[in-house]
Design an enzyme around this catalytic site. Structure first.
Site, PDB file in Angstrom:
ATOM      1  N   ASP A  82      23.543  35.665  52.210  1.00  0.00           N
ATOM      2  CA  ASP A  82      22.673  34.671  51.552  1.00  0.00           C
ATOM      3  C   ASP A  82      23.117  34.278  50.147  1.00  0.00           C
ATOM      4  O   ASP A  82      22.952  33.140  49.764  1.00  0.00           O
ATOM      5  CB  ASP A  82      21.237  35.203  51.500  1.00  0.00           C
ATOM      6  CG  ASP A  82      20.205  34.110  51.257  1.00  0.00           C
ATOM      7  OD1 ASP A  82      20.278  33.056  51.921  1.00  0.00           O
ATOM      8  OD2 ASP A  82      19.323  34.296  50.394  1.00  0.00           O
ATOM      9  N   HIS A 136      24.356  29.970  46.882  1.00  0.00           N
ATOM     10  CA  HIS A 136      23.592  30.271  48.098  1.00  0.00           C
ATOM     11  C   HIS A 136      24.578  30.389  49.258  1.00  0.00           C
ATOM     12  O   HIS A 136      24.642  29.510  50.113  1.00  0.00           O
ATOM     13  CB  HIS A 136      22.594  29.120  48.324  1.00  0.00           C
ATOM     14  CG  HIS A 136      21.564  29.390  49.366  1.00  0.00           C
ATOM     15  ND1 HIS A 136      20.879  28.376  50.008  1.00  0.00           N
ATOM     16  CD2 HIS A 136      21.061  30.544  49.866  1.00  0.00           C
ATOM     17  CE1 HIS A 136      20.008  28.898  50.859  1.00  0.00           C
ATOM     18  NE2 HIS A 136      20.098  30.206  50.797  1.00  0.00           N
ATOM     19  N   LYS A 164      15.779  34.972  45.307  1.00  0.00           N
ATOM     20  CA  LYS A 164      15.970  33.561  44.951  1.00  0.00           C
ATOM     21  C   LYS A 164      15.761  33.313  43.454  1.00  0.00           C
ATOM     22  O   LYS A 164      16.496  32.542  42.826  1.00  0.00           O
ATOM     23  CB  LYS A 164      15.002  32.688  45.754  1.00  0.00           C
ATOM     24  CG  LYS A 164      15.152  32.831  47.255  1.00  0.00           C
ATOM     25  CD  LYS A 164      16.517  32.416  47.719  1.00  0.00           C
ATOM     26  CE  LYS A 164      16.661  32.527  49.224  1.00  0.00           C
ATOM     27  NZ  LYS A 164      17.993  32.135  49.670  1.00  0.00           N
ATOM     28  N   TYR A 189       5.025  36.045  50.223  1.00  0.00           N
ATOM     29  CA  TYR A 189       6.207  35.743  51.056  1.00  0.00           C
ATOM     30  C   TYR A 189       7.511  36.077  50.310  1.00  0.00           C
ATOM     31  O   TYR A 189       7.654  35.786  49.120  1.00  0.00           O
ATOM     32  CB  TYR A 189       6.199  34.262  51.466  1.00  0.00           C
ATOM     33  CG  TYR A 189       7.499  33.872  52.135  1.00  0.00           C
ATOM     34  CD1 TYR A 189       7.759  34.259  53.446  1.00  0.00           C
ATOM     35  CD2 TYR A 189       8.488  33.180  51.435  1.00  0.00           C
ATOM     36  CE1 TYR A 189       8.972  33.952  54.048  1.00  0.00           C
ATOM     37  CE2 TYR A 189       9.699  32.860  52.026  1.00  0.00           C
ATOM     38  CZ  TYR A 189       9.936  33.250  53.331  1.00  0.00           C
ATOM     39  OH  TYR A 189      11.139  32.961  53.915  1.00  0.00           O
ATOM     40  N   GLY A 190       8.467  36.616  51.055  1.00  0.00           N
ATOM     41  CA  GLY A 190       9.735  37.094  50.493  1.00  0.00           C
ATOM     42  C   GLY A 190      10.356  36.228  49.417  1.00  0.00           C
ATOM     43  O   GLY A 190      10.547  36.667  48.291  1.00  0.00           O
ATOM     44  N   GLY A 191      10.663  34.981  49.752  1.00  0.00           N
ATOM     45  CA  GLY A 191      11.357  34.105  48.807  1.00  0.00           C
ATOM     46  C   GLY A 191      10.547  33.792  47.559  1.00  0.00           C
ATOM     47  O   GLY A 191      11.101  33.409  46.526  1.00  0.00           O
ATOM     48  N   GLY A 232      29.119  32.490  68.200  1.00  0.00           N
ATOM     49  CA  GLY A 232      30.433  33.134  68.309  1.00  0.00           C
ATOM     50  C   GLY A 232      31.572  32.136  68.435  1.00  0.00           C
ATOM     51  O   GLY A 232      32.706  32.396  67.998  1.00  0.00           O
ATOM     52  N   GLU A 233      31.286  30.960  69.023  1.00  0.00           N
ATOM     53  CA  GLU A 233      32.329  29.931  69.192  1.00  0.00           C
ATOM     54  C   GLU A 233      32.762  29.345  67.841  1.00  0.00           C
ATOM     55  O   GLU A 233      33.827  28.729  67.742  1.00  0.00           O
ATOM     56  CB  GLU A 233      31.853  28.806  70.121  1.00  0.00           C
ATOM     57  CG  GLU A 233      31.412  29.258  71.512  1.00  0.00           C
ATOM     58  CD  GLU A 233      32.546  29.792  72.395  1.00  0.00           C
ATOM     59  OE1 GLU A 233      33.660  30.039  71.875  1.00  0.00           O
ATOM     60  OE2 GLU A 233      32.291  29.981  73.605  1.00  0.00           O
ATOM     61  N   ARG A 279       8.880  29.642  51.467  1.00  0.00           N
ATOM     62  CA  ARG A 279       8.990  29.262  50.066  1.00  0.00           C
ATOM     63  C   ARG A 279       8.183  27.992  49.812  1.00  0.00           C
ATOM     64  O   ARG A 279       8.087  27.122  50.664  1.00  0.00           O
ATOM     65  CB  ARG A 279      10.454  29.034  49.672  1.00  0.00           C
ATOM     66  CG  ARG A 279      11.264  30.323  49.548  1.00  0.00           C
ATOM     67  CD  ARG A 279      12.685  30.077  49.071  1.00  0.00           C
ATOM     68  NE  ARG A 279      13.463  29.356  50.060  1.00  0.00           N
ATOM     69  CZ  ARG A 279      13.690  28.060  50.063  1.00  0.00           C
ATOM     70  NH1 ARG A 279      13.230  27.292  49.069  1.00  0.00           N
ATOM     71  NH2 ARG A 279      14.395  27.503  51.016  1.00  0.00           N
ATOM     72  N   SER A 307      18.776  26.887  53.785  1.00  0.00           N
ATOM     73  CA  SER A 307      17.976  27.916  54.440  1.00  0.00           C
ATOM     74  C   SER A 307      17.740  27.553  55.902  1.00  0.00           C
ATOM     75  O   SER A 307      17.414  26.414  56.221  1.00  0.00           O
ATOM     76  CB  SER A 307      16.637  28.056  53.726  1.00  0.00           C
ATOM     77  OG  SER A 307      16.866  28.316  52.363  1.00  0.00           O
ATOM     78  N   ALA A 308      17.930  28.544  56.760  1.00  0.00           N
ATOM     79  CA  ALA A 308      17.758  28.407  58.212  1.00  0.00           C
ATOM     80  C   ALA A 308      18.766  27.438  58.840  1.00  0.00           C
ATOM     81  O   ALA A 308      18.458  26.713  59.778  1.00  0.00           O
ATOM     82  CB  ALA A 308      16.320  28.026  58.580  1.00  0.00           C
ATOM     83  N   CYS A 309      19.992  27.426  58.303  1.00  0.00           N
ATOM     84  CA  CYS A 309      21.063  26.588  58.861  1.00  0.00           C
ATOM     85  C   CYS A 309      22.300  27.402  59.247  1.00  0.00           C
ATOM     86  O   CYS A 309      23.392  26.850  59.373  1.00  0.00           O
ATOM     87  CB  CYS A 309      21.431  25.477  57.885  1.00  0.00           C
ATOM     88  SG  CYS A 309      20.099  24.283  57.656  1.00  0.00           S
ATOM     89  N   SER A 313       9.734  33.349  60.718  1.00  0.00           N
ATOM     90  CA  SER A 313       9.515  34.802  60.714  1.00  0.00           C
ATOM     91  C   SER A 313      10.842  35.502  60.402  1.00  0.00           C
ATOM     92  O   SER A 313      11.917  34.974  60.686  1.00  0.00           O
ATOM     93  CB  SER A 313       8.954  35.257  62.053  1.00  0.00           C
ATOM     94  OG  SER A 313       9.777  34.818  63.114  1.00  0.00           O
ATOM     95  N   ARG A 314      10.737  36.695  59.819  1.00  0.00           N
ATOM     96  CA  ARG A 314      11.933  37.323  59.240  1.00  0.00           C
ATOM     97  C   ARG A 314      12.036  38.806  59.554  1.00  0.00           C
ATOM     98  O   ARG A 314      11.034  39.493  59.686  1.00  0.00           O
ATOM     99  CB  ARG A 314      11.866  37.184  57.700  1.00  0.00           C
ATOM    100  CG  ARG A 314      11.862  35.733  57.191  1.00  0.00           C
ATOM    101  CD  ARG A 314      13.248  35.235  56.948  1.00  0.00           C
ATOM    102  NE  ARG A 314      13.295  33.794  56.668  1.00  0.00           N
ATOM    103  CZ  ARG A 314      14.383  33.186  56.195  1.00  0.00           C
ATOM    104  NH1 ARG A 314      15.483  33.861  55.956  1.00  0.00           N
ATOM    105  NH2 ARG A 314      14.371  31.880  55.994  1.00  0.00           N
ATOM    106  N   THR A 348      23.256  33.602  58.036  1.00  0.00           N
ATOM    107  CA  THR A 348      23.208  34.980  58.526  1.00  0.00           C
ATOM    108  C   THR A 348      24.001  35.100  59.820  1.00  0.00           C
ATOM    109  O   THR A 348      24.752  36.072  60.020  1.00  0.00           O
ATOM    110  CB  THR A 348      21.746  35.428  58.703  1.00  0.00           C
ATOM    111  OG1 THR A 348      21.095  35.320  57.432  1.00  0.00           O
ATOM    112  CG2 THR A 348      21.654  36.856  59.197  1.00  0.00           C
ATOM    113  N   ASN A 349      23.869  34.113  60.691  1.00  0.00           N
ATOM    114  CA  ASN A 349      24.598  34.155  61.953  1.00  0.00           C
ATOM    115  C   ASN A 349      26.110  34.085  61.741  1.00  0.00           C
ATOM    116  O   ASN A 349      26.858  34.828  62.383  1.00  0.00           O
ATOM    117  CB  ASN A 349      24.140  33.024  62.883  1.00  0.00           C
ATOM    118  CG  ASN A 349      22.887  33.418  63.644  1.00  0.00           C
ATOM    119  OD1 ASN A 349      22.972  33.987  64.725  1.00  0.00           O
ATOM    120  ND2 ASN A 349      21.728  33.166  63.061  1.00  0.00           N
TER     121      ASN A 349
END
Ligand code: GDP
Ligand code: PGA
Ligand code: MN
Ligand code: MN
Length: 611
Positions: free
Chosen positions: A301, A254, A234, A225-227, A520-521, A85, A276-278, A392-393, A281-282
């Site tokens: 997201d 968000h 977004k 780019y996606g965003g 997972g923790e 972005r 973003s990227a924090c 990368s996505r 998704t995980n």
């Protein structure tokens, strides 16, 4: 074609010009301006997907992956300058500058339209103009949130088919009700002269990502780019939707959405906002390490949240796919993402391509001896450069997620019990803190800080305030946005609203390593949160809120020293004192638009810290 593909395709595959005059007029107007060779109305059918992806393979944008490894899936590499972005090129063009606030770029809407109209003039020459009717959220929602994206990028069409409900069935519904829609115009800004050879990733050095909040319109130029280019995400579901939400009394955030079930069968729904990227998704797909606990995914997201008839806050995920950060994703950190992409029907952008036609990225494990890097170069484990861009996505259908909660299909959404705010901070912010009440939680969100990541262009690792993880996405004055949050708290029954928590998975020790194992923790933290909501877990009252005692956190089988755990949970008064001038400076930016109660919260914090 796999069985999975059929399940993600829409029902109708007829070629579809429309009886919706508003759409037709707008499409004609744009075609006249941008001068495409042809206009293609997207149906969303499997046949269309095959045609599009074949054509993308033909032009070199896509490489088809080995069907044994990733059926019906594709590798793409962007232009090396078009990878994230572009926040410095993103504008909120409100009529009045004050309404875009101190955190957004602004230009007068007429001035912006003049500049961009010039850019769009003839910008689709030699290309196909695609018309994508789409809906964010459910087509069966009480008021479906329609949009139409016009784009000259087949890559965008393929990606939109994964990320949003789109196609002929959406268009038919829009015709039936003569629906209002958000017009979203996108051009990569690279017209082709007759005979000119196309490139794999057309884009332009000049980029504009523009929202017109009063008109509810989006104009995007120069990036694939996606965003920047999948305008339902977004631009619509956050920037434009946040303005609609302000006007109509709901929240566009968000946030991931997850369902947590305890061994006793207690269910809680959690929404969490991280920049973003924090880790959204995980966390959304988390595989708990504590026995008997279960996490199911609703979204990774974006959350749209409204107060329901029972006074609780209900959340839906307006999206239809995941657009996830690839690096770091592996069997251990996120097995559910690995299962999701394995089922195919996915687009991978800026990762490495292996010699056997699969994808690979840093942190996946099983390092290949040789691969093609995202820059199209030979890559070996000895290479100096990364095989994959840090941003990368993978773009993959949400329906393929093995732990998708059935409630995902409910247009009314799920009642949220807890809201988490979080960011990436090496110091200061403890693993988890519970807010005292909604206003205090709003203060936590409003002062959220995080180190910048590769998800946006610019420096990485710089601490900045990222309120509610929405800094790049608030479509209006952030001071008014804080006020909107405060109002939601005031106008509703506090007992029914979600409890608010602040988390930080990213605190570091003296050697720079993460104190907390994460992934997972993090289920251990979710457990404490669930128990706090039900009044069952201990906490220490600190100047910044309620923090778990080390004993209150389930550490059974956790591979971590007591000292590290204590440090992860520590509230260091000196570190917090150092935050105060930064928070003060941040609040001063908003002048009269900052709700007074947030100053009161800051005064309270100062008093408790002894400042
Ligand atoms: P999103 O962009 O907010 O959805 O974030 P992701 O879930 O895609 O994660 C972004 C990056 O942070 C990836 O490289 C992840 O591997 C990493 N990450 C996610 N969760 C954790 C965690 O709990 N601890 C650590 N150390 N890293 C994490
Ligand atoms: P992310 O989504 O939050 O998963 O990184 C993309 C973005 O916010 O740019
Ligand atoms: Mn995001
Ligand atoms: Mn994500």
């Amino acid at each position: 074609m796999t069985a999975d593909t059929a399940s993600i395709s829409s029902q109708d595959n007829q070629s579809a010009p429309t009886t919706h005059e508003g759409i037709l007029n707008w499409v004609n107007e744009v075609a006249e301006l941008t001068q495409p060779d042809t206009v293609h109305w997207c149906t969303g059918s499997d046949e269309e997907w095959v045609e599009l992806t074949d054509a993308l393979v033909e032009t070199g944008t896509f490489v088809r992956l080995n069907a044994e490894k990733k059926p019906n899936s594709f590798w793409a590499a962007s232009d090396p300058t078009d990878v994230a972005r572009v926040e410095d090129r993103t504008y909120i063009c409100s009529v009045d500058e004050k309404d875009s606030g101190p955190t957004n770029n602004w230009m007068d809407p007429n001035e912006m339209k003049a500049i961009m109209t010039d850019l769009y003039r003839g910008s689709m020459k030699g290309r196909t103009m695609y018309v994508i009717p789409f809906v964010m959220g459910h087509l069966e929602a009480e008021s479906p949130m329609f949009g139409v994206e016009i784009t000259d990028s087949a890559y965008v069409v393929a990606s939109m088919r994964v990320m949003a409900r789109m196609g002929t069935n959406v268009l038919r519904r829009m015709e039936e009700v003569d629906a209002k829609f958000v017009p979203a115009l996108h051009s990569v800004g690279m017209p082709l002269e007759p005979g000119q050879q196309d490139v794999a990733w057309p884009c332009n050095d000049t980029k504009y990502i523009v929202q017109f909040p009063e008109e509810r319109a989006i104009w995007s130029y120069g990036s694939g780019y996606g965003g920047n280019a999948l305008l339902g995400k977004k631009c619509y579901a956050l920037r434009i939707a946040s303005v609609m939400a302000r006007d109509e009394g709901w929240l566009a955030e968000h946030m991931l959405i997850l369902k947590l079930t305890s061994p006793e069968g207690v269910v809680k729904y959690v929404a969490a906002a991280f920049p973003s990227a924090c880790g959204k998704t995980n966390l959304a797909m988390l595989a708990p390490t504590i026995p008997g606990w279960k996490v199911e995914t609703l979204g990774d997201d974006i959350a749209w949240m409204r107060i329901g008839e029972d006074g609780r806050l209900y959340a839906v995920n307006p999206e239809f796919g995941f657009f996830g950060v690839a690096p770091g994703t592996n069997e251990k950190t996120n097995p559910n993402a690995m299962r999701t992409i394995e089922r195919g029907n996915s687009v991978f952008t800026n990762v490495a391509l292996t010699d056997d036609g699969d994808v690979w990225w840093e942190g996946m494990g099983n390092t290949p001896a040789h691969a093609t890097s995202w820059k199209g170069q030979d890559w070996t484990p000895d290479s100096e450069e990364l095989s994959s861009h840090p941003n990368s996505r993978y773009c993959t259908p949400i329906k393929q997620c093995p732990i998708l909660a059935p409630e995902y299909d409910d247009p009314n959404g799920v009642p949220i019990d807890a809201i988490l705010f979080g960011g990436r901070r090496k110091t200061t912010i403890p693993l988890v803190t519970e807010a005292r009440d909604w206003t205090h939680g709003t203060f936590m969100g409003a002062t959220l800080s995080s180190e910048t990541t590769a998800a946006a262009t610019g420096a990485v690792g710089v601490v900045r305030r990222d309120p509610m993880a929405m800094l790049p996405f608030i479509g209006y004055n952030a001071g008014d946005y804080f006020n909107h949050w405060i109002t939601v708290g005031k106008d509703n029954d506090a007992a029914k609203l979600p409890k608010i928590f602040y988390v930080n998975w990213f605190r570091r020790d003296e050697d720079g390593g993460f104190l907390w194992p994460g992934f997972g923790e993090n289920s251990r933290v979710l457990k404490w949160i669930l128990q706090r909501i039900d009044g069952q877990a201990e906490a220490t009252e600190t100047p910044i809120g309620h923090v778990p005692t080390p004993e209150a956190l389930d550490t059974d089988g956790l591979d971590m020293t007591e000292a590290d755990l204590a440090q992860a949970l520590e509230v260091d008064v000196e570190e917090w004192k150092a935050e105060i001038p930064q928070i003060t400076e941040w609040f001063e930016k908003f002048g009269d638009n900052l709700p007074a109660v947030l100053w009161t919260e800051l005064d309270g914090l100062k008093a408790r810290l002894g400042v």
